[in-house]
Design a protein around this motif. Sequence first.
Motif, mmCIF file in Angstrom:
data_model
loop_
_atom_site.group_PDB
_atom_site.id
_atom_site.type_symbol
_atom_site.label_atom_id
_atom_site.label_comp_id
_atom_site.label_asym_id
_atom_site.label_seq_id
_atom_site.Cartn_x
_atom_site.Cartn_y
_atom_site.Cartn_z
ATOM 1 N N THR A 7 0.519 -1.407 0.056
ATOM 2 C CA THR A 7 0.118 0.048 -0.202
ATOM 3 C C THR A 7 1.094 1.250 -0.164
ATOM 4 O OG1 THR A 7 -1.634 -1.129 1.028
ATOM 5 C CG2 THR A 7 -1.638 1.514 1.036
ATOM 6 N N GLY A 8 2.231 1.600 0.902
ATOM 7 C CA GLY A 8 2.519 2.330 0.732
ATOM 8 C C GLY A 8 2.421 3.810 1.678
ATOM 9 N N ASP A 10 0.263 7.494 2.442
ATOM 10 C CA ASP A 10 -0.999 7.839 2.035
ATOM 11 C C ASP A 10 -1.969 7.330 1.340
ATOM 12 O OD1 ASP A 10 -0.399 10.604 2.777
ATOM 13 O OD2 ASP A 10 0.313 11.095 1.290
ATOM 14 N N LYS A 13 -1.013 7.018 -2.323
ATOM 15 C CA LYS A 13 -1.129 7.821 -3.305
ATOM 16 C C LYS A 13 -0.047 7.168 -4.652
ATOM 17 C CE LYS A 13 -1.757 12.493 -3.676
ATOM 18 N NZ LYS A 13 -1.757 13.581 -2.867
ATOM 19 N N TYR A 14 1.109 6.954 -4.227
ATOM 20 C CA TYR A 14 2.444 6.979 -4.610
ATOM 21 C C TYR A 14 2.463 5.827 -4.800
ATOM 22 C CZ TYR A 14 2.292 11.814 -2.393
ATOM 23 O OH TYR A 14 2.268 13.097 -2.517
ATOM 24 N N GLY A 15 1.749 4.596 -5.013
ATOM 25 C CA GLY A 15 2.548 2.942 -5.238
ATOM 26 C C GLY A 15 2.597 2.298 -4.030
ATOM 27 N N MET A 17 6.140 1.166 -1.546
ATOM 28 C CA MET A 17 6.949 2.216 -0.572
ATOM 29 C C MET A 17 8.528 1.687 -1.208
ATOM 30 S SD MET A 17 6.771 0.740 3.367
ATOM 31 C CE MET A 17 5.470 1.385 4.058
#
Length: 94
Positions: A7-8, A10, A13-15, A17
């Motif tokens: 999930t990474g 946010d 939002k950015y893909g 980790m």
Amino acid sequence: GTVDWKTGVDGGKYGPMGEDLFAQVCLDTNGVSRGEAFGTKLDGTCEADRPTAEKKNKKWKPTCDGENFPAYHPLMKPEDYMACLDATTKAFGY
């Protein structure tokens, strides 16, 4: 605990980790104290870390035999990594 790397940040939002953030979150999750370690790597992707004559050369890579660091970056291909390991071993005897 577990680290939701897919999930990474946010909510994805950015893909997923990247490895640096994953390592830091994993260390934080397991209670490892943070500390500063500036100067422990030679990083060709960071203009400030490149030699003066190579500041604008975005393709510059460390030779691995001029200065002794625990980490050299970027070495994205196995052959680049092995060449660096060989140069470091020959130069510094590890």
